[in-house]
Design a protein around this motif. Structure first.
Motif, PDB file in Angstrom:
ATOM      1  N   ASP A  35      -4.038  29.646 -40.582  1.00 47.50           N
ATOM      2  CA  ASP A  35      -2.862  29.129 -39.876  1.00 47.50           C
ATOM      3  C   ASP A  35      -3.278  28.280 -38.676  1.00 47.50           C
ATOM      4  O   ASP A  35      -2.732  27.192 -38.451  1.00 47.50           O
ATOM      5  CB  ASP A  35      -1.957  30.278 -39.406  1.00 47.50           C
ATOM      6  N   SER A  47      -6.188  26.774 -38.187  1.00 48.26           N
ATOM      7  CA  SER A  47      -6.908  25.561 -38.599  1.00 48.26           C
ATOM      8  C   SER A  47      -5.939  24.493 -39.112  1.00 48.26           C
ATOM      9  O   SER A  47      -6.158  23.309 -38.898  1.00 48.26           O
ATOM     10  CB  SER A  47      -7.952  25.880 -39.658  1.00 48.26           C
ATOM     11  N   HIS A  48      -4.875  24.899 -39.775  1.00 58.15           N
ATOM     12  CA  HIS A  48      -3.883  23.920 -40.255  1.00 58.15           C
ATOM     13  C   HIS A  48      -3.133  23.295 -39.076  1.00 58.15           C
ATOM     14  O   HIS A  48      -2.833  22.110 -39.102  1.00 58.15           O
ATOM     15  CB  HIS A  48      -2.879  24.576 -41.214  1.00 58.15           C
ATOM     16  N   ALA A  49      -2.847  24.092 -38.078  1.00 53.83           N
ATOM     17  CA  ALA A  49      -2.081  23.602 -36.942  1.00 53.83           C
ATOM     18  C   ALA A  49      -2.919  22.682 -36.048  1.00 53.83           C
ATOM     19  O   ALA A  49      -2.440  21.663 -35.572  1.00 53.83           O
ATOM     20  CB  ALA A  49      -1.540  24.765 -36.119  1.00 53.83           C
ATOM     21  N   ASN A  50      -4.180  23.040 -35.813  1.00 54.81           N
ATOM     22  CA  ASN A  50      -4.999  22.304 -34.833  1.00 54.81           C
ATOM     23  C   ASN A  50      -6.005  21.353 -35.462  1.00 54.81           C
ATOM     24  O   ASN A  50      -6.561  20.513 -34.764  1.00 54.81           O
ATOM     25  CB  ASN A  50      -5.760  23.280 -33.938  1.00 54.81           C
ATOM     26  N   GLN A  51      -6.297  21.507 -36.719  1.00 58.36           N
ATOM     27  CA  GLN A  51      -7.338  20.716 -37.376  1.00 58.36           C
ATOM     28  C   GLN A  51      -8.672  20.854 -36.633  1.00 58.36           C
ATOM     29  O   GLN A  51      -9.465  19.917 -36.581  1.00 58.36           O
ATOM     30  CB  GLN A  51      -6.928  19.234 -37.468  1.00 58.36           C
ATOM     31  N   ASP A  52      -8.929  22.028 -36.039  1.00 54.62           N
ATOM     32  CA  ASP A  52     -10.157  22.293 -35.284  1.00 54.62           C
ATOM     33  C   ASP A  52     -11.150  22.993 -36.205  1.00 54.62           C
ATOM     34  O   ASP A  52     -11.094  24.206 -36.392  1.00 54.62           O
ATOM     35  CB  ASP A  52      -9.831  23.165 -34.061  1.00 54.62           C
ATOM     36  N   LEU A  53     -12.067  22.215 -36.773  1.00 57.25           N
ATOM     37  CA  LEU A  53     -13.033  22.764 -37.722  1.00 57.25           C
ATOM     38  C   LEU A  53     -14.030  23.703 -37.040  1.00 57.25           C
ATOM     39  O   LEU A  53     -14.490  24.661 -37.651  1.00 57.25           O
ATOM     40  CB  LEU A  53     -13.761  21.647 -38.445  1.00 57.25           C
ATOM     41  N   LEU A  81     -12.337  27.009 -36.692  1.00 55.85           N
ATOM     42  CA  LEU A  81     -12.230  27.601 -38.024  1.00 55.85           C
ATOM     43  C   LEU A  81     -13.572  28.186 -38.455  1.00 55.85           C
ATOM     44  O   LEU A  81     -13.639  29.307 -38.952  1.00 55.85           O
ATOM     45  CB  LEU A  81     -11.761  26.562 -39.039  1.00 55.85           C
TER      46      LEU A  81
END
Length: 184
Positions: free
Chosen positions: A97, A99-105, A108
């Motif tokens: 959830d 990672s989808h919201a922030n796109q912070d690899l 993640l």
């Protein structure tokens, strides 16, 4: 006792009664006493037979109950492990959830590493250990070869690469390591 045995026993009792009644030597009072004793013994025999039937029925009920309890135990044997896995699944869901919201690899990656450590700790607490393979001599009890590669740098029959980790639980291999083995 079977029906045949009961019928045979009744016939024998009837013969005894007739023999006693026919006897002219025995006095009338003794005949009455013997009849009463015979009636008492027949009643006692019937009570014992009833107890026997009840004991058989109880034994059958115990067998059935034990079978149901065994099935129930097998059905829910993994329940404690599943309960310990649920928080790890919750962590995975939260990591996805976020990672989808922030796109912070990077976050993640860090979250997945934490979850992996939790899983390794969980299986270790259940008596599961990873099989060390790379750099060890090939052992068919612990390793399953996927590839054999000629190598002048490595000794023969040494594991040079691991494709999938193997695991042991309480001394028993539950999954062998999938490996590449050296060959001269």
């Amino acid at each position: 006792m079977t029906k045949e045995e009961l019928e045979l026993e009744k016939e024998q009792e009837q013969e005894i009664i007739e023999s006693v009644e026919a006897s002219t030597i025995v006095e009338g009072g003794e005949i009455q006493a013997l009849k009463e004793e015979l009636a008492r013994l027949q009643e006692e025999k019937q009570e014992n037979y009833d107890l026997y039937l009840r004991a058989l029925a109880e034994q059958e009920n115990i067998k059935k109950r034990a079978g149901r309890e065994r099935e129930e135990y097998i059905k829910f044997a993994a329940l404690p492990l599943i309960k310990r896995l649920l928080p790890v699944i919750d962590d995975l869901d939260r990591a996805l959830d976020v990672s989808h919201a922030n796109q912070d690899l990077e976050a993640l990656n860090k979250g997945v590493e934490m979850i992996t450590r939790k899983l390794h700790e969980l299986i270790k607490n259940e008596g599961v250990e990873a099989i060390e393979a790379v750099g060890k001599p090939f052992d068919p009890m612990y390793h399953q070869p996927l590839m054999v590669e000629g190598s002048s740098e490595e000794q023969e029959n040494m594991v040079i690469e691991e494709f999938q980790k193997g695991y042991i639980m309480h001394g028993r291999v539950i999954r062998p390591s999938l490996v590449k083995v050296s060959n001269s």
